[in-house]
Motif scaffolding. Structure first.
Motif, PDB file in Angstrom:
ATOM      1  N   GLY A 404       1.029  -1.164  -0.082  1.00 40.26           N
ATOM      2  CA  GLY A 404      -0.090  -0.193  -0.076  1.00 40.26           C
ATOM      3  C   GLY A 404       0.696   1.127  -0.044  1.00 40.26           C
ATOM      4  O   GLY A 404       0.258   2.304  -0.508  1.00 40.26           O
ATOM      5  N   GLN A 407       1.385   2.503  -3.777  1.00 38.90           N
ATOM      6  CA  GLN A 407       0.024   2.487  -4.483  1.00 38.90           C
ATOM      7  C   GLN A 407      -0.274   3.881  -5.243  1.00 38.90           C
ATOM      8  O   GLN A 407      -0.814   4.033  -6.241  1.00 38.90           O
ATOM      9  CB  GLN A 407      -1.179   2.234  -4.092  1.00 38.90           C
ATOM     10  N   ASP A 419      -2.108  -4.803  -4.862  1.00 45.52           N
ATOM     11  CA  ASP A 419      -1.861  -4.970  -3.642  1.00 45.52           C
ATOM     12  C   ASP A 419      -1.431  -6.614  -3.408  1.00 45.52           C
ATOM     13  O   ASP A 419      -2.246  -7.418  -3.543  1.00 45.52           O
ATOM     14  CB  ASP A 419      -2.532  -4.660  -2.519  1.00 45.52           C
ATOM     15  N   ARG A 424      -3.325  -7.288   1.403  1.00 43.58           N
ATOM     16  CA  ARG A 424      -4.214  -7.524   0.271  1.00 43.58           C
ATOM     17  C   ARG A 424      -5.586  -8.285   0.609  1.00 43.58           C
ATOM     18  O   ARG A 424      -5.554  -8.786   1.765  1.00 43.58           O
ATOM     19  CB  ARG A 424      -3.399  -8.634  -0.606  1.00 43.58           C
TER      20      ARG A 424
END
Length: 496
Positions: A404, A407, A419, A424
């Protein structure tokens, strides 16, 4: 504190780590990671690492002895899943304040908290985590835990990994030391068999180990203890009666695997359940190790039959995605076992790997990557956000697989992102997990939103010039009034 220093030194001298074994005596004493910068250890300290390893033991109460902020949201820091007990999702802390420190009430408050948990929840064990504050003021956690265990008749386990002693990875290993010293071997199972194994370093993220366990069940292999994913205290306590072990994440629990081999003759190997080939190889190695430990050799034949059946189903399911994904370029910004296992898994269906990070990977992990990619240029120790953005904005990759933290770099570069780290939402282990991973990559790359996102913004487009229409008398009066009020001219307004 002297005992804690001795444990840390023992972890630093870990003979099972090839990287550590290649150092001289002076370098080995300096430890396995860079010194922590004061104020920059949040989320990456030894306390956090220990909590990560032990938190998924689901029926245990995890009590943090320290200020309230140390607990935070660590109960959900890995997205592990439980098939039963939910006590591990409840946060317990002594909530130590400045007044408690000044008045020396830390140990008394800890003992009281243990008693309250025992009376309210009745867990089989309580794990106590000292923090920087309680370690620095000298609270004797071991003595309090020992007294509480005698008084209340349950296991009270001190996990001596305060944040200031080192990195998250060191905390992982200190958690393994706590299990060895206080938990494993304390319960004698009455149903031990020749097909019992331990799985070490598996966290059951998004329930993905549940995609693997049915395969082992079909082979008649029982998981005595999965440490820590979806574990129960009694299973971990009886893990010393397993006949073999598979280590999923060596950087976290290599010391636990090695010492269990030395004490209870439980041989281990490092494997991966990511990808079709690696899952099959892991099943083979488990069966071979059990046979060496005395199991019936017929399990080898049954393993091959199972592998053939499952691989045929998986390849059939993946066939639909190959034309859509073959030749697509993937950039991996992860580490550890995923740095090579996911690489191998994706290359199996024709996806090109343009780069993979090895920041948290062992020497063995890096060697595997070199053998798979055949090119060191695709391997990087660490990539800064600026470099990552430049690579993605230049369209050198079709998708970024990472955690993350990066991202938003991908989204800023208008590149699909998926992810694959601990946060995830989809399980990617085993044969079914590989199909799910490819499915999610296909959905991300071919999402129609990217065509819209990559189009120029409306405000960046030159508006069409329209022919000026004659103004009415009222419009002219209004325009002059606005000009007079704001000090503008007709030229400032442009064409209307």
């Amino acid at each position: 504190m002297s005992l804690l220093r001795a444990k840390i030194q023992d972890v630093f001298n870990e003979p099972g780590c090839e990287k550590n074994g290649g150092k001289d005596a002076k370098a080995r004493k300096e430890g396995c990671s860079k010194p922590l910068i004061p104020g920059a250890a949040a989320g990456g300290c030894a306390f956090d690492g220990a909590k990560i390893v032990l938190q998924p033991i689901t029926d245990v109460a995890h009590l943090v002895h320290g200020p309230l902020a140390c607990e935070g949201n660590s109960w959900d820091n890995r997205g592990a899943a439980s098939s039963g007990p939910t006590l591990w999702r409840t946060s317990f802390t002594t909530d130590l304040t400045e007044l408690d420190v000044v008045m020396g009430q830390g140990e008394r408050k800890l003992f009281k908290a243990i008693r309250e948990i025992k009376e309210a929840y009745g867990p089989p064990a309580i794990f106590v985590y000292p923090t920087c504050v309680t370690a620095l003021i000298g609270d004797d956690i071991d003595a309090v835990c020992k007294r509480a265990a005698e008084k209340f008749g349950l296991a009270v386990v001190p996990v001596n990994a305060p944040g200031f002693v080192g990195s998250k990875n060191l905390g992982n290993k200190l958690a393994g030391e706590a299990l060895l010293e206080h938990v494993i071997g304390t319960v004698e199972p009455d149903d031990a068999g020749p097909y019992d194994i331990n799985i070490l370093g598996e966290f059951n993220l998004s329930g993905e180990f549940w995609l693997v366990k049915p395969l082992l069940d079909r082979l008649g292999i029982r998981v005595r203890a999965c440490i820590p994913g979806d574990a129960r205290y009694v299973d971990v306590a009886g893990a010393h009666r397993a006949r073999a072990a598979m280590m999923v994440c060596s950087t976290a629990l290599i010391n636990l695997a090695r010492k269990m081999d030395e004490r209870w003759d439980i041989p281990f190997f490092e494997g991966s359940f990511y990808g079709i080939t690696d899952t099959s190889e892991a099943l083979r190695q488990i069966s071979e190790l059990l046979v060496k430990q005395g199991a019936d050799p017929e399990i080898l034949g049954r393993t091959e039959v199972l592998i053939a059946e499952e691989e045929a189903i998986a390849w059939k399911n993946l066939a639909a995605y190959r034309p859509r994904l073959e030749g697509k370029r993937v950039l991996l910004n992860t580490g550890g076992v995923k740095s090579w296992s996911v690489v191998h898994a994706l290359m199996e269906i024709g996806i090109e790997i343009v780069g993979t990070s090895v920041k948290k990977s062992t020497v063995e992990d890096k060697e595997r990557i070199k053998q798979i990619l055949k090119d060191d240029n695709h391997i990087f120790e660490q990539m800064a956000a600026r470099e990552l953005y430049a690579m993605l904005s230049e369209h050198k990759a079709d998708i970024l697989l990472s955690g993350g933290r990066t991202q938003f770099v991908a989204l800023k570069a208008k590149t699909p992102w998926l992810d694959i780290n601990q946060e995830r939402q989809h399980p990617f282990a085993g044969y079914d997990g590989m199909v799910e991973l490819v499915r999610q990559i296909d959905l991300a790359i071919h999402n129609p939103i990217w065509c819209q996102v990559r189009e120029p913004a409306p405000w960046d487009c030159q508006p069409a010039v329209r022919e000026e229409l004659p103004r009415t008398k009222s419009e002219t009066v209004t325009l002059h009034a606005v000009q007079e009020f704001s000090g503008t001219t007709a030229a400032d307004f442009g064409e209307c």
